[in-house]
Design a protein around this motif. Structure first.
Motif, PDB file in Angstrom:
ATOM      1  N   GLN A  46       0.825  -1.208   0.000  1.00 42.10           N
ATOM      2  CA  GLN A  46       0.000   0.000   0.000  1.00 42.10           C
ATOM      3  C   GLN A  46       0.862   1.261   0.000  1.00 42.10           C
ATOM      4  OE1 GLN A  46      -3.442   0.029  -0.382  1.00 42.10           O
ATOM      5  NE2 GLN A  46      -2.922   2.150  -0.819  1.00 42.10           N
ATOM      6  N   LYS A  47       1.949   1.261   0.766  1.00 45.27           N
ATOM      7  CA  LYS A  47       2.837   2.428   0.801  1.00 45.27           C
ATOM      8  C   LYS A  47       3.481   2.662  -0.565  1.00 45.27           C
ATOM      9  CE  LYS A  47       3.846   2.803   5.667  1.00 45.27           C
ATOM     10  NZ  LYS A  47       3.042   4.002   5.849  1.00 45.27           N
ATOM     11  N   ILE A  48       3.844   1.584  -1.234  1.00 45.99           N
ATOM     12  CA  ILE A  48       4.439   1.720  -2.573  1.00 45.99           C
ATOM     13  C   ILE A  48       3.403   2.256  -3.549  1.00 45.99           C
ATOM     14  CG2 ILE A  48       5.395   0.416  -4.515  1.00 45.99           C
ATOM     15  CD1 ILE A  48       6.783  -1.384  -2.385  1.00 45.99           C
ATOM     16  N   TRP A  49       2.187   1.727  -3.488  1.00 47.73           N
ATOM     17  CA  TRP A  49       1.113   2.230  -4.348  1.00 47.73           C
ATOM     18  C   TRP A  49       0.885   3.730  -4.095  1.00 47.73           C
ATOM     19  CZ3 TRP A  49      -1.803   1.568  -8.451  1.00 47.73           C
ATOM     20  CH2 TRP A  49      -1.974   0.299  -9.004  1.00 47.73           C
ATOM     21  N   LEU A  62       2.744  -1.413 -11.635  1.00 45.50           N
ATOM     22  CA  LEU A  62       2.108  -1.931 -10.420  1.00 45.50           C
ATOM     23  C   LEU A  62       0.972  -2.892 -10.769  1.00 45.50           C
ATOM     24  CD1 LEU A  62       2.024   1.380  -8.376  1.00 45.50           C
ATOM     25  CD2 LEU A  62       3.022  -0.748  -7.552  1.00 45.50           C
ATOM     26  N   GLN A  63       0.126  -2.483 -11.715  1.00 50.14           N
ATOM     27  CA  GLN A  63      -1.010  -3.318 -12.108  1.00 50.14           C
ATOM     28  C   GLN A  63      -0.552  -4.633 -12.725  1.00 50.14           C
ATOM     29  OE1 GLN A  63      -3.004  -0.537 -14.628  1.00 50.14           O
ATOM     30  NE2 GLN A  63      -4.024   0.516 -12.930  1.00 50.14           N
ATOM     31  N   GLU A  64       0.450  -4.569 -13.586  1.00 46.85           N
ATOM     32  CA  GLU A  64       0.949  -5.783 -14.245  1.00 46.85           C
ATOM     33  C   GLU A  64       1.677  -6.690 -13.246  1.00 46.85           C
ATOM     34  OE1 GLU A  64       0.135  -6.754 -17.365  1.00 46.85           O
ATOM     35  OE2 GLU A  64      -1.129  -4.959 -17.308  1.00 46.85           O
ATOM     36  N   THR A  65       2.349  -6.085 -12.291  1.00 48.56           N
ATOM     37  CA  THR A  65       3.019  -6.873 -11.256  1.00 48.56           C
ATOM     38  C   THR A  65       1.986  -7.642 -10.447  1.00 48.56           C
ATOM     39  OG1 THR A  65       4.879  -5.332 -11.134  1.00 48.56           O
ATOM     40  CG2 THR A  65       4.515  -6.753  -9.222  1.00 48.56           C
ATOM     41  N   GLU A  66       0.859  -7.011 -10.163  1.00 41.84           N
ATOM     42  CA  GLU A  66      -0.205  -7.686  -9.422  1.00 41.84           C
ATOM     43  C   GLU A  66      -0.848  -8.815 -10.229  1.00 41.84           C
ATOM     44  OE1 GLU A  66      -2.851  -4.686  -7.862  1.00 41.84           O
ATOM     45  OE2 GLU A  66      -1.527  -4.343  -6.146  1.00 41.84           O
TER      46      GLU A  66
END
Length: 147
Positions: A46-49, A62-66
């Protein structure tokens, strides 16, 4: 001696934060980390987001990593490293969280046994990653024993 918290790289931190997206199941992750570590992983992610929000390229990574993209995890680590360089306070905060995750790994309580039969060593590890190692190479220091 180097402080372990300051040696955590952006890639290692990103991997901790998004580890659950790369494990085959949450149960497997629960076998490797304590409940505290799993909670800290969510906090770290969450902090990274929050920090990378507003950067379209970083958000895509971020989305692709998830979704489990290893390539985008590496790209994400680059964006994260840039933010860590620009904001030392943020860097210290997420390194501390990653360090807490690291120290809350489940210990390997498996056992390892070695038996020697007729000059051959048989080594067996019992536990999570069972392995068997066989060998017959012996190093002697001094005069080797006579058969």
């Amino acid at each position: 001696m180097t402080d372990p918290v300051t040696t955590l790289t952006a890639f290692v931190i990103a991997k901790f934060a998004f580890k659950k997206f790369f494990e085959s199941g949450v149960g497997k992750l629960g076998e490797k980390f304590t409940e505290t570590a799993l909670t800290k992983m969510d906090e770290l992610r969450q902090k990274i987001w929050d920090k990378l929000r507003g950067n379209p390229r970083a958000e895509k990574a971020l989305q692709e990593t998830e979704k489990g993209s290893e390539e985008d995890l590496q790209r994400l680590a680059i964006y994260l490293e840039d933010e860590m360089k620009d904001d030392p306070e943020f860097a210290a905060e997420i390194r501390a969280i990653a360090h807490e995750i690291n120290i809350n790994r489940v210990q390997d309580n498996s056992s390892q046994t070695q038996n020697i039969y007729g000059g051959k060593g048989y080594q067996t590890k019992m536990g999570d990653n069972n392995t068997n190692q066989f060998g017959d190479t012996h190093n002697y220091y001094g005069t080797p024993p006579q058969p």
